[in-house]
Design an enzyme around this catalytic site. Structure first.
Site, mmCIF file in Angstrom:
data_model
loop_
_atom_site.group_PDB
_atom_site.id
_atom_site.type_symbol
_atom_site.label_atom_id
_atom_site.label_comp_id
_atom_site.label_asym_id
_atom_site.label_seq_id
_atom_site.Cartn_x
_atom_site.Cartn_y
_atom_site.Cartn_z
ATOM 1 N N ASP A 154 -0.774 -79.970 -4.756
ATOM 2 C CA ASP A 154 0.225 -79.775 -3.699
ATOM 3 C C ASP A 154 0.959 -81.098 -3.468
ATOM 4 O O ASP A 154 0.352 -82.104 -3.085
ATOM 5 C CB ASP A 154 -0.477 -79.341 -2.404
ATOM 6 C CG ASP A 154 0.516 -79.022 -1.304
ATOM 7 O OD1 ASP A 154 0.984 -77.875 -1.230
ATOM 8 O OD2 ASP A 154 0.847 -79.942 -0.516
ATOM 9 N N TYR A 182 6.930 -86.737 0.038
ATOM 10 C CA TYR A 182 5.843 -87.672 -0.274
ATOM 11 C C TYR A 182 6.289 -88.745 -1.273
ATOM 12 O O TYR A 182 5.603 -89.745 -1.452
ATOM 13 C CB TYR A 182 4.614 -86.951 -0.852
ATOM 14 C CG TYR A 182 4.069 -85.796 -0.024
ATOM 15 C CD1 TYR A 182 4.426 -85.635 1.313
ATOM 16 C CD2 TYR A 182 3.198 -84.866 -0.572
ATOM 17 C CE1 TYR A 182 3.941 -84.571 2.063
ATOM 18 C CE2 TYR A 182 2.706 -83.805 0.173
ATOM 19 C CZ TYR A 182 3.094 -83.655 1.489
ATOM 20 O OH TYR A 182 2.610 -82.597 2.221
ATOM 21 N N LYS A 231 7.787 -79.059 -2.080
ATOM 22 C CA LYS A 231 8.446 -78.614 -0.841
ATOM 23 C C LYS A 231 9.780 -79.321 -0.666
ATOM 24 O O LYS A 231 9.907 -80.509 -0.976
ATOM 25 C CB LYS A 231 7.552 -78.927 0.372
ATOM 26 C CG LYS A 231 6.094 -78.594 0.155
ATOM 27 C CD LYS A 231 5.241 -78.872 1.370
ATOM 28 C CE LYS A 231 3.768 -78.839 0.999
ATOM 29 N NZ LYS A 231 3.239 -80.142 0.543
ATOM 30 N N HIS A 243 9.825 -77.117 3.736
ATOM 31 C CA HIS A 243 8.728 -77.923 4.284
ATOM 32 C C HIS A 243 8.549 -77.721 5.802
ATOM 33 O O HIS A 243 7.437 -77.579 6.290
ATOM 34 C CB HIS A 243 8.997 -79.403 3.968
ATOM 35 C CG HIS A 243 7.769 -80.256 3.938
ATOM 36 N ND1 HIS A 243 7.644 -81.358 3.132
ATOM 37 C CD2 HIS A 243 6.604 -80.189 4.624
ATOM 38 C CE1 HIS A 243 6.460 -81.920 3.325
ATOM 39 N NE2 HIS A 243 5.809 -81.222 4.232
HETATM 40 N N1 LIG Z 1 3.140 -78.821 4.790
HETATM 41 C C1 LIG Z 1 2.916 -79.854 5.556
HETATM 42 O O1 LIG Z 1 3.659 -80.140 6.502
HETATM 43 C C2 LIG Z 1 1.735 -80.726 5.282
HETATM 44 C C3 LIG Z 1 1.354 -81.706 6.215
HETATM 45 C C4 LIG Z 1 0.228 -82.475 5.928
HETATM 46 C C5 LIG Z 1 -0.496 -82.256 4.754
HETATM 47 N N2 LIG Z 1 -0.083 -81.319 3.856
HETATM 48 C C6 LIG Z 1 -0.810 -81.089 2.580
HETATM 49 O O2 LIG Z 1 -2.179 -80.851 2.861
HETATM 50 C C7 LIG Z 1 -2.984 -81.806 2.146
HETATM 51 C C8 LIG Z 1 -4.254 -82.105 2.887
HETATM 52 O O3 LIG Z 1 -3.982 -82.591 4.198
HETATM 53 P P1 LIG Z 1 -4.158 -84.135 4.626
HETATM 54 O O4 LIG Z 1 -4.064 -85.008 3.447
HETATM 55 O O5 LIG Z 1 -3.197 -84.369 5.749
HETATM 56 O O6 LIG Z 1 -5.586 -84.182 5.304
HETATM 57 P P2 LIG Z 1 -7.072 -83.774 4.892
HETATM 58 O O7 LIG Z 1 -7.149 -83.298 3.503
HETATM 59 O O8 LIG Z 1 -7.567 -82.892 6.008
HETATM 60 O O9 LIG Z 1 -7.834 -85.163 5.047
HETATM 61 C C9 LIG Z 1 -7.569 -86.266 4.222
HETATM 62 C C10 LIG Z 1 -8.296 -87.473 4.806
HETATM 63 O O10 LIG Z 1 -9.708 -87.223 4.875
HETATM 64 C C11 LIG Z 1 -10.406 -88.151 4.041
HETATM 65 N N3 LIG Z 1 -11.387 -87.372 3.287
HETATM 66 C C12 LIG Z 1 -11.152 -86.496 2.278
HETATM 67 N N4 LIG Z 1 -12.297 -85.921 1.858
HETATM 68 C C13 LIG Z 1 -13.281 -86.446 2.612
HETATM 69 C C14 LIG Z 1 -14.689 -86.260 2.643
HETATM 70 N N5 LIG Z 1 -15.290 -85.407 1.824
HETATM 71 N N6 LIG Z 1 -15.413 -86.975 3.560
HETATM 72 C C15 LIG Z 1 -14.808 -87.836 4.390
HETATM 73 N N7 LIG Z 1 -13.479 -88.065 4.417
HETATM 74 C C16 LIG Z 1 -12.723 -87.376 3.528
HETATM 75 C C17 LIG Z 1 -9.381 -88.797 3.142
HETATM 76 O O11 LIG Z 1 -9.715 -90.144 2.907
HETATM 77 P P3 LIG Z 1 -9.855 -90.725 1.392
HETATM 78 O O12 LIG Z 1 -8.527 -90.510 0.738
HETATM 79 O O13 LIG Z 1 -10.187 -92.161 1.615
HETATM 80 O O14 LIG Z 1 -10.959 -89.944 0.747
HETATM 81 C C18 LIG Z 1 -8.106 -88.730 3.999
HETATM 82 O O15 LIG Z 1 -8.069 -89.811 4.901
HETATM 83 C C19 LIG Z 1 -2.015 -82.992 2.015
HETATM 84 O O16 LIG Z 1 -2.480 -83.953 1.101
HETATM 85 C C20 LIG Z 1 -0.745 -82.294 1.644
HETATM 86 O O17 LIG Z 1 -0.764 -81.918 0.292
HETATM 87 C C21 LIG Z 1 1.014 -80.540 4.112
#
Ligand SMILES: NC(=O)c1ccc[n+]([C@@H]2O[C@H](COP(=O)([O-])OP(=O)(O)OC[C@H]3O[C@@H](n4cnc5c(N)ncnc54)[C@H](OP(=O)(O)O)[C@@H]3O)[C@@H](O)[C@H]2O)c1
Length: 277
Positions: free
Chosen positions: A46, A51, A76, A109
């Site tokens: 994704d 980004y 997106k 998005h």
């Molecule tokens: N459509 C939208 O508006 C939108 C908005 C936000 C996100 N997204 C998408 O959703 C994806 C996921 O969301 P996100 O990146 O915001 O947040 P997330 O996946 O909920 O959390 C990522 C964070 O958690 C940490 N983490 C990951 N796995 C872990 C584990 N097993 N134990 C402890 N910490 C862990 C990561 O740190 P490390 O990297 O240090 O492991 C990072 O700081 C994004 O990457 C993006 O592709 C979309």
């Protein structure tokens, strides 16, 4: 390769239910991070124009030696390109940056209800879909009121709605609206960027099952039927987040986690987020 289930979209296209998110991965680090994720076994990536790292995603897929058909890629449309012609041009740039002639899923998005006219933006995505250059199209951060506006004139019902969702924001209303209209819900920030990992209910279940709080939370999403793509910059956490298919949560565990909801967002509110650029 781990047996990641697929979810079938409303046009028959299959999407792996677990993918890899790339938000906040530095463009210079993206190719290596995505290459590692592909090596771990992820087959769904994704990304987004916003980004700035689509090139890195494309580079990792190219150098993986995998067939393009083996990796499901979502991108997106950036908020500044909602006008019809801008959206078409921006889509072309996404294909060029990813180094591919076809996307699997392309999303608006953010609805930006006070700035853009997302109905004309949706028409541009329908044009892209009609030309076969994206196998499916959808939206992100759309509330039921926004979806209702799209559905009034749409020829194509969005295949997905990608929204913030996790145990502190269970999104019952939006998920029910999506389900009623055959729209698959994708949950972004599935572990609330780490905010749910110290939750006492989740940590207690994790201890009992000898799993980590992240695995329990991601498994809760999987059993709800949503699509998820946790982001990590570390190989060990990518592996941890991928190991979700050899255990299960009971109905009691599922309801106990859902009961942690407090309608708490870690990201912007779609009704008031109107930022372009
Ligand atoms: N459509 C939208 O508006 C939108 C908005 C936000 C996100 N997204 C998408 O959703 C994806 C996921 O969301 P996100 O990146 O915001 O947040 P997330 O996946 O909920 O959390 C990522 C964070 O958690 C940490 N983490 C990951 N796995 C872990 C584990 N097993 N134990 C402890 N910490 C862990 C990561 O740190 P490390 O990297 O240090 O492991 C990072 O700081 C994004 O990457 C993006 O592709 C979309």
């Amino acid at each position: 390769m781990a047996n990641v289930p697929v979810v079938t979209l409303n046009n028959g296209v299959e999407i792996p239910q677990l993918g890899f998110g790339t938000f906040q991965i530095d463009p210079d680090d993206t190719a290596d991070a995505v290459a590692t994720a592909l090596d771990v076994g992820y087959r769904h990536i994704d990304t987004a124009q916003m980004y700035g790292n689509e090139r890195g995603v494309g580079e990792a897929i190219a150098r993986s030696g995998l067939d393009r058909d083996e990796v499901f890629v979502t991108s997106k449309l950036n908020n500044s390109f909602h006008a019809y012609d801008d959206a078409l041009k921006a889509f072309d740039r996404t294909l060029a940056d990813l180094g591919t002639d076809r996307l699997d899923l392309f999303l608006i998005h953010w609805p930006m209800p006070e700035v853009g006219d997302f109905v004309q933006t949706w028409r541009a995505l329908e044009e892209v879909y009609g030309s076969g250059r994206s196998r499916a199209i959808g939206v992100s951060n759309f509330q039921p009121a926004h979806l209702r506006r799209i559905l009034e004139s749409a020829e194509t019902v969005p295949a997905v709605n990608q929204i913030e969702a996790h145990p502190y924001l269970t999104q019952d209303t939006v998920r029910a609206y999506d389900a009623e209209h055959g729209i698959v819900t994708e949950a972004w920030s599935p572990i609330a960027q780490g905010a749910v990992l110290q939750d006492p209910v989740i940590t207690r279940i994790a201890e009992r099952l000898d799993r980590t709080p992240a695995q329990v939370t991601l498994r809760w999403h999987i059993q709800r039927g949503d699509v998820v793509f946790p982001k990590s910059s570390s190989r060990s956490r990518m592996e941890e987040n991928f190991a979700l298919f050899d255990f299960g949560l009971s109905a009691d565990d599922m309801s106990a986690i859902s009961a942690r909801n407090r309608d708490h967002r870690v990201g912007p509110d779609p009704d008031t987020f109107n930022v372009t650029g």
